[in-house]
Write an enzyme that holds these catalytic residues in place. Structure first.
Site, short mmCIF file in Angstrom:
data_model
loop_
_atom_site.label_atom_id
_atom_site.label_comp_id
_atom_site.label_asym_id
_atom_site.label_seq_id
_atom_site.Cartn_x
_atom_site.Cartn_y
_atom_site.Cartn_z
N GLN A 127 37.14 40.80 35.14
CA GLN A 127 35.99 40.17 35.79
C GLN A 127 36.06 38.66 35.64
O GLN A 127 36.05 38.14 34.52
CB GLN A 127 34.69 40.68 35.18
CG GLN A 127 33.43 40.11 35.80
CD GLN A 127 32.18 40.49 35.01
OE1 GLN A 127 31.91 39.95 33.94
NE2 GLN A 127 31.43 41.45 35.53
N GLY A 128 36.15 37.94 36.77
CA GLY A 128 36.16 36.49 36.75
C GLY A 128 34.80 35.93 37.12
O GLY A 128 34.59 35.51 38.27
N TYR A 129 33.89 35.94 36.19
CA TYR A 129 32.53 35.43 36.43
C TYR A 129 32.29 34.12 35.66
O TYR A 129 32.13 33.06 36.25
CB TYR A 129 31.49 36.47 36.01
CG TYR A 129 31.18 37.53 37.06
CD1 TYR A 129 32.05 37.80 38.10
CD2 TYR A 129 30.02 38.28 36.98
CE1 TYR A 129 31.78 38.77 39.04
CE2 TYR A 129 29.72 39.27 37.92
CZ TYR A 129 30.60 39.51 38.95
OH TYR A 129 30.32 40.47 39.89
N SER A 130 32.26 34.21 34.33
CA SER A 130 31.87 33.05 33.52
C SER A 130 32.85 31.89 33.66
O SER A 130 34.05 32.09 33.86
CB SER A 130 31.77 33.46 32.04
OG SER A 130 30.74 34.39 31.83
N SER A 162 37.82 39.19 29.83
CA SER A 162 38.34 40.29 29.02
C SER A 162 39.46 41.02 29.75
O SER A 162 39.35 41.31 30.95
CB SER A 162 37.22 41.29 28.70
OG SER A 162 36.17 40.68 27.98
N GLU A 245 24.53 49.05 36.74
CA GLU A 245 25.05 49.33 35.41
C GLU A 245 24.18 48.81 34.29
O GLU A 245 24.62 48.67 33.16
CB GLU A 245 26.47 48.75 35.29
CG GLU A 245 27.50 49.51 36.08
CD GLU A 245 27.57 50.99 35.73
OE1 GLU A 245 27.69 51.33 34.54
OE2 GLU A 245 27.49 51.82 36.65
N GLU A 383 19.03 36.31 23.68
CA GLU A 383 17.99 35.42 24.17
C GLU A 383 17.64 35.73 25.62
O GLU A 383 16.45 35.72 26.01
CB GLU A 383 18.45 33.96 24.04
CG GLU A 383 18.53 33.44 22.62
CD GLU A 383 19.75 33.95 21.86
OE1 GLU A 383 19.78 33.79 20.63
OE2 GLU A 383 20.66 34.50 22.50
#
Length: 396
Positions: A127-130, A162, A245, A383
């Site tokens: 997953q290429g998100y952050s 990851s 999910e 948070e």
């Protein structure tokens, strides 16, 4: 196989699951899981192939696309029984994340190309998100994608990716426009990891396991047909992924199995030496943690019923995630105290790779302890979960 009873309509299903987990999951794979070693693509693949052969490759997918069509209660039983039998979990990025997105937003060509390889485990996803500066505020991402003929050209950086080091494909959010609301300029692309211009750099972590990476994208050309949905609909796809999910049936059963293992470790310590005041302190902490696991299970079962009825509030899923993240750290903290400082020193002095015959369970639990420090960050920080709960209870 027993027949369903009036009190348990899932009795036959439970028995079928138990029989399959007992007979089809290789013992050496169970031992690997039991030892708390880092599960890699190889271990995931072995189990996925067994499930695929049985027709259980995708518990959360509809039957017409190769899934089981199970309801959430059946999915929970699958996770509970396979966790109890020390079978590996399933790899979530393909089955739980991008697979359902392709099912909902993808073209027929994309479904034909990608879904079969997710099912049989032959193609692996990350997953290429952050990004640096775009973690919790994901809409601030800056990785750009400009259209050049039949390709998008990508430039930017992803972080905390990851399994990028062993993935074939990456589903990634990119910025295709800077006009209007920042969410409106985001698109979702499916990127082959062997494309020229992609560099994967490992990020060292305190657990000595390689699982997160930086991914650098330099003039990476991605076919236009790998765009999921319309250009600018990436934010909609990302929200759909999170909504589908947000309630994972797998978390609590795995946590329950870990608590059992820690209990076994504590009893082994008692047999090796007479009970001491420290033993009784650890036992009290373990009892409290086991009570927490039972509470988490009841919360999950309640949430499953509400999800099946269409009444589940986002705050309940967030509360469950928050509670399980903190509970997992408590349980593995007990394991660390049982292992003692000698095992911790061995870990720090080593490369993190065990070359001995046989697995030192206590040492692997130390690795797990360090890995679990990320539980209150990964998948939405504590948070953020508290903010979701507060908004739902008190209004925005």
């Amino acid at each position: 196989m027993t027949s369903p009873t009036s009190t348990d309509p899932y009795a036959a299903f439970r028995e079928e699951l138990r029989q399959f987990a007992t007979e089809q999951c290789p013992e050496e794979l169970k031992q690997f899981v039991r030892s708390n070693r880092k599960i890699t693509r190889n271990e995931y693949r072995i189990w996925q192939e067994k499930l695929f052969a049985r027709g259980w490759a995708a518990p959360n997918w509809p039957v017409e696309h190769g899934g089981t069509g199970w309801d959430l209660q059946q999915r929970y039983l699958f996770e509970e029984i396979t966790a109890q039998a020390d079978c590996p979990p399933q790899y979530h990025h393909g089955l739980g994340h991008i697979g359902p997105v392709i099912l909902h937003f993808g073209t027929e060509a994309q479904k034909a190309r990608f879904l079969p390889r997710i099912l049989d485990g032959s193609e692996w996803w990350c997953q290429g998100y952050s990004e640096p500066g775009a973690g919790s505020d994901l809409a601030s991402l800056k990785t750009s994608a400009r259209l050049d003929g039949d390709h998008y050209v990508l430039n930017g950086q992803k972080i905390w990716t990851s399994h990028a080091q062993e993935a074939d494909m990456m589903y990634t959010l990119v910025r295709t426009s800077n006009e209007g609301r920042k969410q409106a300029g985001i698109s979702l692309l499916l990127v082959p990891m062997n494309t020229p211009g992609i560099e994967v750099r490992p990020i060292p972590t305190i657990d000595h396991w390689h699982h997160v990476n930086e991914v650098f994208l330099n003039e990476v050309r991605v076919p236009r047909e790998n765009l999921v949905g319309a250009e600018g609909e990436g934010w909609k796809c990302a929200k759909f992924l999170l909504d589908r999910e947000r309630l994972s049936p797998a978390t609590v059963p795995r946590l329950a199995r870990l608590a059992e293992q820690v209990g076994e470790l504590l009893m082994a310590r008692r047999r090796a030496s007479a009970a001491s005041p420290s033993f009784h302190v650890l036992l009290e902490r373990l009892y409290l943690a086991q009570a927490g696991v039972k509470g988490a299970r009841e919360m999950l079962l309640s949430a499953i019923q509400e999800e099946m009825q269409g009444t589940l509030a986002a705050s309940k899923s967030s509360a469950l995630k928050l509670f399980c993240s903190e509970l997992s750290q408590q349980i593995i903290g007990i394991a660390l105290d049982i292992a003692g400082p000698a095992h911790t020193a061995r870990l720090v002095a080593s490369s993190g790779v065990d070359t001995q015959q046989g697995v030192d369970l206590q040492r692997e639990l130390v690795h797990t302890y360090l890995f679990y420090r990320s539980r209150t960050i990964a998948g939405g920080t504590s948070e953020v979960q508290k903010n979701v709960i507060a908004r739902d209870l008190f209004g925005a």
